[in-house]
Design a protein around this motif. Structure first.
Motif, PDB file in Angstrom:
ATOM      1  N   TYR A  55       0.828  -1.205   0.000  1.00 51.38           N
ATOM      2  CA  TYR A  55       0.000   0.000   0.000  1.00 51.38           C
ATOM      3  C   TYR A  55       0.868   1.262   0.000  1.00 51.38           C
ATOM      4  O   TYR A  55       0.578   2.218  -0.718  1.00 51.38           O
ATOM      5  CB  TYR A  55      -0.954  -0.011   1.187  1.00 51.38           C
ATOM      6  CG  TYR A  55      -2.025   1.044   1.064  1.00 51.38           C
ATOM      7  CD1 TYR A  55      -3.015   0.931   0.101  1.00 51.38           C
ATOM      8  CD2 TYR A  55      -2.027   2.157   1.885  1.00 51.38           C
ATOM      9  CE1 TYR A  55      -3.995   1.903  -0.033  1.00 51.38           C
ATOM     10  CE2 TYR A  55      -3.001   3.137   1.761  1.00 51.38           C
ATOM     11  CZ  TYR A  55      -3.974   3.002   0.793  1.00 51.38           C
ATOM     12  OH  TYR A  55      -4.925   3.970   0.661  1.00 51.38           O
ATOM     13  N   ALA A  56       1.937   1.251   0.773  1.00 53.06           N
ATOM     14  CA  ALA A  56       2.848   2.397   0.788  1.00 53.06           C
ATOM     15  C   ALA A  56       3.490   2.591  -0.587  1.00 53.06           C
ATOM     16  O   ALA A  56       3.653   3.723  -1.051  1.00 53.06           O
ATOM     17  CB  ALA A  56       3.922   2.207   1.849  1.00 53.06           C
ATOM     18  N   GLY A  57       3.832   1.495  -1.229  1.00 56.83           N
ATOM     19  CA  GLY A  57       4.400   1.582  -2.573  1.00 56.83           C
ATOM     20  C   GLY A  57       3.422   2.171  -3.575  1.00 56.83           C
ATOM     21  O   GLY A  57       3.798   2.966  -4.447  1.00 56.83           O
ATOM     22  N   LEU A  58       2.164   1.797  -3.450  1.00 57.37           N
ATOM     23  CA  LEU A  58       1.140   2.390  -4.321  1.00 57.37           C
ATOM     24  C   LEU A  58       1.057   3.896  -4.104  1.00 57.37           C
ATOM     25  O   LEU A  58       0.917   4.658  -5.054  1.00 57.37           O
ATOM     26  CB  LEU A  58      -0.231   1.760  -4.033  1.00 57.37           C
ATOM     27  CG  LEU A  58      -0.512   0.415  -4.656  1.00 57.37           C
ATOM     28  CD1 LEU A  58      -1.794  -0.169  -4.101  1.00 57.37           C
ATOM     29  CD2 LEU A  58      -0.610   0.547  -6.162  1.00 57.37           C
ATOM     30  N   LYS A  59       1.151   4.293  -2.851  1.00 58.08           N
ATOM     31  CA  LYS A  59       1.086   5.720  -2.511  1.00 58.08           C
ATOM     32  C   LYS A  59       2.213   6.491  -3.190  1.00 58.08           C
ATOM     33  O   LYS A  59       2.055   7.653  -3.557  1.00 58.08           O
ATOM     34  CB  LYS A  59       1.153   5.878  -0.989  1.00 58.08           C
ATOM     35  CG  LYS A  59       1.031   7.269  -0.510  1.00 58.08           C
ATOM     36  CD  LYS A  59      -0.380   7.773  -0.777  1.00 58.08           C
ATOM     37  CE  LYS A  59      -0.489   9.223  -0.393  1.00 58.08           C
ATOM     38  NZ  LYS A  59      -0.998  10.037  -1.481  1.00 58.08           N
ATOM     39  N   CYS A  60       3.354   5.854  -3.376  1.00 58.72           N
ATOM     40  CA  CYS A  60       4.516   6.494  -3.999  1.00 58.72           C
ATOM     41  C   CYS A  60       4.354   6.690  -5.506  1.00 58.72           C
ATOM     42  O   CYS A  60       5.213   7.302  -6.145  1.00 58.72           O
ATOM     43  CB  CYS A  60       5.774   5.674  -3.734  1.00 58.72           C
ATOM     44  SG  CYS A  60       6.265   5.651  -2.011  1.00 58.72           S
ATOM     45  N   GLN A  61       3.282   6.187  -6.056  1.00 60.63           N
ATOM     46  CA  GLN A  61       3.050   6.329  -7.499  1.00 60.63           C
ATOM     47  C   GLN A  61       2.348   7.634  -7.860  1.00 60.63           C
ATOM     48  O   GLN A  61       2.164   7.943  -9.030  1.00 60.63           O
ATOM     49  CB  GLN A  61       2.238   5.140  -8.017  1.00 60.63           C
ATOM     50  CG  GLN A  61       2.887   3.801  -7.754  1.00 60.63           C
ATOM     51  CD  GLN A  61       4.309   3.723  -8.278  1.00 60.63           C
ATOM     52  OE1 GLN A  61       4.556   3.892  -9.462  1.00 60.63           O
ATOM     53  NE2 GLN A  61       5.250   3.485  -7.377  1.00 60.63           N
ATOM     54  N   TYR A  62       1.960   8.402  -6.833  1.00 64.15           N
ATOM     55  CA  TYR A  62       1.268   9.672  -7.050  1.00 64.15           C
ATOM     56  C   TYR A  62       2.095  10.818  -6.489  1.00 64.15           C
ATOM     57  O   TYR A  62       2.697  10.688  -5.433  1.00 64.15           O
ATOM     58  CB  TYR A  62      -0.103   9.668  -6.347  1.00 64.15           C
ATOM     59  CG  TYR A  62      -0.981   8.523  -6.776  1.00 64.15           C
ATOM     60  CD1 TYR A  62      -1.585   8.512  -8.024  1.00 64.15           C
ATOM     61  CD2 TYR A  62      -1.199   7.439  -5.928  1.00 64.15           C
ATOM     62  CE1 TYR A  62      -2.381   7.459  -8.421  1.00 64.15           C
ATOM     63  CE2 TYR A  62      -1.997   6.381  -6.313  1.00 64.15           C
ATOM     64  CZ  TYR A  62      -2.582   6.395  -7.560  1.00 64.15           C
ATOM     65  OH  TYR A  62      -3.372   5.353  -7.953  1.00 64.15           O
ATOM     66  N   ILE A  63       2.101  11.932  -7.184  1.00 64.83           N
ATOM     67  CA  ILE A  63       2.810  13.113  -6.695  1.00 64.83           C
ATOM     68  C   ILE A  63       1.970  13.781  -5.619  1.00 64.83           C
ATOM     69  O   ILE A  63       0.774  14.012  -5.801  1.00 64.83           O
ATOM     70  CB  ILE A  63       3.117  14.082  -7.850  1.00 64.83           C
ATOM     71  CG1 ILE A  63       4.087  13.395  -8.813  1.00 64.83           C
ATOM     72  CG2 ILE A  63       3.688  15.392  -7.332  1.00 64.83           C
ATOM     73  CD1 ILE A  63       4.458  14.189 -10.025  1.00 64.83           C
ATOM     74  N   ALA A  64       2.648  14.055  -4.486  1.00 63.84           N
ATOM     75  CA  ALA A  64       2.004  14.648  -3.301  1.00 63.84           C
ATOM     76  C   ALA A  64       0.823  13.773  -2.900  1.00 63.84           C
ATOM     77  O   ALA A  64       0.926  12.556  -2.912  1.00 63.84           O
ATOM     78  CB  ALA A  64       1.614  16.090  -3.550  1.00 63.84           C
ATOM     79  N   ASN A  65      -0.266  14.360  -2.556  1.00 65.54           N
ATOM     80  CA  ASN A  65      -1.459  13.606  -2.177  1.00 65.54           C
ATOM     81  C   ASN A  65      -2.581  13.885  -3.159  1.00 65.54           C
ATOM     82  O   ASN A  65      -3.740  14.003  -2.778  1.00 65.54           O
ATOM     83  CB  ASN A  65      -1.875  13.968  -0.738  1.00 65.54           C
ATOM     84  CG  ASN A  65      -0.924  13.399   0.277  1.00 65.54           C
ATOM     85  OD1 ASN A  65      -0.581  12.237   0.205  1.00 65.54           O
ATOM     86  ND2 ASN A  65      -0.488  14.215   1.215  1.00 65.54           N
ATOM     87  N   LYS A  66      -2.236  13.971  -4.440  1.00 60.30           N
ATOM     88  CA  LYS A  66      -3.222  14.320  -5.459  1.00 60.30           C
ATOM     89  C   LYS A  66      -4.229  13.211  -5.728  1.00 60.30           C
ATOM     90  O   LYS A  66      -5.312  13.455  -6.203  1.00 60.30           O
ATOM     91  CB  LYS A  66      -2.517  14.689  -6.765  1.00 60.30           C
ATOM     92  CG  LYS A  66      -1.773  15.993  -6.673  1.00 60.30           C
ATOM     93  CD  LYS A  66      -1.188  16.382  -8.005  1.00 60.30           C
ATOM     94  CE  LYS A  66      -0.473  17.704  -7.859  1.00 60.30           C
ATOM     95  NZ  LYS A  66       0.078  18.163  -9.111  1.00 60.30           N
ATOM     96  N   ASP A  67      -3.870  11.983  -5.430  1.00 58.18           N
ATOM     97  CA  ASP A  67      -4.764  10.867  -5.694  1.00 58.18           C
ATOM     98  C   ASP A  67      -4.518   9.809  -4.624  1.00 58.18           C
ATOM     99  O   ASP A  67      -3.570   9.891  -3.863  1.00 58.18           O
ATOM    100  CB  ASP A  67      -4.495  10.285  -7.082  1.00 58.18           C
ATOM    101  CG  ASP A  67      -5.695   9.577  -7.674  1.00 58.18           C
ATOM    102  OD1 ASP A  67      -6.666   9.324  -6.930  1.00 58.18           O
ATOM    103  OD2 ASP A  67      -5.661   9.271  -8.871  1.00 58.18           O
ATOM    104  N   SER A  68      -5.371   8.829  -4.577  1.00 60.18           N
ATOM    105  CA  SER A  68      -5.187   7.748  -3.607  1.00 60.18           C
ATOM    106  C   SER A  68      -5.364   6.412  -4.302  1.00 60.18           C
ATOM    107  O   SER A  68      -5.908   6.328  -5.394  1.00 60.18           O
ATOM    108  CB  SER A  68      -6.171   7.888  -2.449  1.00 60.18           C
ATOM    109  OG  SER A  68      -7.489   7.789  -2.928  1.00 60.18           O
ATOM    110  N   SER A  69      -4.901   5.372  -3.647  1.00 59.85           N
ATOM    111  CA  SER A  69      -4.996   4.030  -4.195  1.00 59.85           C
ATOM    112  C   SER A  69      -6.298   3.388  -3.746  1.00 59.85           C
ATOM    113  O   SER A  69      -6.757   3.595  -2.629  1.00 59.85           O
ATOM    114  CB  SER A  69      -3.823   3.197  -3.706  1.00 59.85           C
ATOM    115  OG  SER A  69      -2.617   3.808  -4.057  1.00 59.85           O
ATOM    116  N   SER A  70      -6.852   2.563  -4.612  1.00 65.01           N
ATOM    117  CA  SER A  70      -8.100   1.883  -4.291  1.00 65.01           C
ATOM    118  C   SER A  70      -7.814   0.453  -3.830  1.00 65.01           C
ATOM    119  O   SER A  70      -6.691  -0.059  -3.976  1.00 65.01           O
ATOM    120  CB  SER A  70      -9.010   1.848  -5.517  1.00 65.01           C
ATOM    121  OG  SER A  70      -8.451   0.987  -6.502  1.00 65.01           O
TER     122      SER A  70
END
Length: 83
Positions: A55-70
């Motif tokens: 889940y943390a790795g998925l979070k690293c795929q977005y710049i800043a907090n512009k999007d979230s992982s489902s």
């Protein structure tokens, strides 16, 4: 050198890197802690704690907090790792 003390009942676990291309780590620690702490609190098998890393790795795929992982994103990552 591992400075962490370990009692006889503790078992250390390691986890490989799942993502080589990281865009931004903002929020990754929070994502890891959020998922991992819930799993630990529920006494989940320690071998499944890698879900926090996913889940943390998925979070690293977005710049800043512009999007979230489902949940679907997380399921897809788990499926690809377990293949």
């Amino acid at each position: 050198k591992n400075l962490r003390k370990k009692n006889k009942k503790q078992k250390l676990h390691s986890c490989p890197i799942f993502y080589k291309n990281v865009k931004d780590t903002t929020g990754a620690g929070d994502a890891f802690f959020g998922i991992t702490s819930l799993l630990v609190k529920q006494n989940v098998d320690p071998d499944l704690i890698f879900l926090g890393n996913c889940y943390a790795g998925l979070k690293c795929q977005y710049i800043a907090n512009k999007d979230s992982s489902s949940l679907l994103d997380l399921k897809n990552v788990i499926k690809s790792i377990l293949r």
